[in-house]
Motif scaffolding. Structure first.
Motif, short mmCIF file in Angstrom:
data_model
loop_
_atom_site.label_atom_id
_atom_site.label_comp_id
_atom_site.label_asym_id
_atom_site.label_seq_id
_atom_site.Cartn_x
_atom_site.Cartn_y
_atom_site.Cartn_z
N GLN A 1 0.95 -1.12 -0.04
CA GLN A 1 0.07 0.15 -0.11
C GLN A 1 0.86 1.17 0.02
OE1 GLN A 1 -3.31 -0.18 2.26
NE2 GLN A 1 -3.95 1.53 1.70
N VAL A 2 0.44 2.15 -0.59
CA VAL A 2 1.10 3.48 -0.65
C VAL A 2 1.26 3.96 0.69
CG1 VAL A 2 0.99 5.91 -1.78
CG2 VAL A 2 0.43 4.10 -3.04
N GLN A 3 2.44 4.60 1.08
CA GLN A 3 2.42 5.25 2.32
C GLN A 3 2.39 6.82 1.97
OE1 GLN A 3 5.73 3.68 4.64
NE2 GLN A 3 5.01 4.82 6.46
N LEU A 4 1.59 7.41 2.92
CA LEU A 4 1.40 8.67 2.82
C LEU A 4 1.66 9.34 3.95
CD1 LEU A 4 -2.24 8.66 0.96
CD2 LEU A 4 0.09 8.92 0.04
N VAL A 5 1.78 10.90 3.94
CA VAL A 5 2.02 11.57 5.35
C VAL A 5 1.12 12.69 5.30
CG1 VAL A 5 3.70 12.97 6.22
CG2 VAL A 5 4.66 10.85 5.02
N GLU A 6 0.64 12.77 6.40
CA GLU A 6 -0.27 14.05 6.87
C GLU A 6 0.11 15.06 7.52
OE1 GLU A 6 -2.51 9.86 7.18
OE2 GLU A 6 -0.71 10.84 8.08
N SER A 7 -0.25 16.07 7.06
CA SER A 7 0.43 17.55 7.89
C SER A 7 -0.78 18.77 7.86
CB SER A 7 1.68 17.96 7.26
OG SER A 7 1.37 18.35 6.03
N GLY A 8 -0.23 19.56 8.53
CA GLY A 8 -1.20 20.63 8.53
C GLY A 8 -2.16 21.07 9.77
N GLY A 9 -2.27 20.16 10.54
CA GLY A 9 -3.07 20.32 11.72
C GLY A 9 -2.73 21.22 12.76
N ALA A 23 0.78 13.73 1.44
CA ALA A 23 1.76 13.79 0.22
C ALA A 23 2.35 12.40 0.43
CB ALA A 23 2.98 14.91 0.76
N ALA A 24 2.95 12.11 -0.98
CA ALA A 24 3.81 10.54 -1.02
C ALA A 24 5.08 11.17 -1.67
CB ALA A 24 2.63 9.74 -1.89
N SER A 25 5.90 10.59 -1.25
CA SER A 25 7.14 10.62 -1.47
C SER A 25 7.69 9.67 -2.70
CB SER A 25 8.48 10.70 -0.81
OG SER A 25 8.33 9.48 -0.03
#
Length: 118
Positions: A1-9, A23-25
């Motif tokens: 599964q694609v690993q994603l990173v959440e931010s902005g909270g 985002a995904a790298s």
């Protein structure tokens, strides 16, 4: 599964706004459906928005419809969730995934905390 990173909270007052990023790298997100989910303390994780990979169609749960907007920026390989008119009941940890239904997600990222409080 694609690993994603959440931010902005963060911490915001009622009526305020935040923009979350997913985002995904190592993968190109525009090939995937992207869903946003949230989990409030003591509650189950729920899907709140999703954007398709093909025609850009979007979905919102009734609780956020008209206040939240999901959008892609393919140049930045990022999916955003713009949240306006925030309410205390929006307080939760927010996650993104390459699915629209939470039961289809096999691995979750760390999420980003959103707290709406005066």
């Amino acid at each position: 599964q694609v690993q994603l990173v959440e931010s902005g909270g963060g911490l915001v007052q009622p009526g305020g706004s935040l923009r979350l990023s997913c985002a995904a790298s190592r993968f190109t997100l525009d090939y995937y459906y992207i869903g946003w989910f949230r989990q409030a303390p003591g509650k189950e994780r729920e899907g709140i928005s999703c954007i398709s990979s093909s025609d850009g169609s979007t979905y919102y749960t009734d609780a956020v419809k008209g206040r939240f907007t999901i959008a892609r920026d393919n140049a930045k390989n990022t999916v955003y969730l713009r949240m306006n008119s925030l309410k205390p009941e929006d307080t939760a940890v927010y996650y993104c995934a390459t699915e629209c239904a939470p039961h289809r997600v096999s691995a979750w990222g760390q999420g980003t905390q959103v707290t709406v409080s005066s």
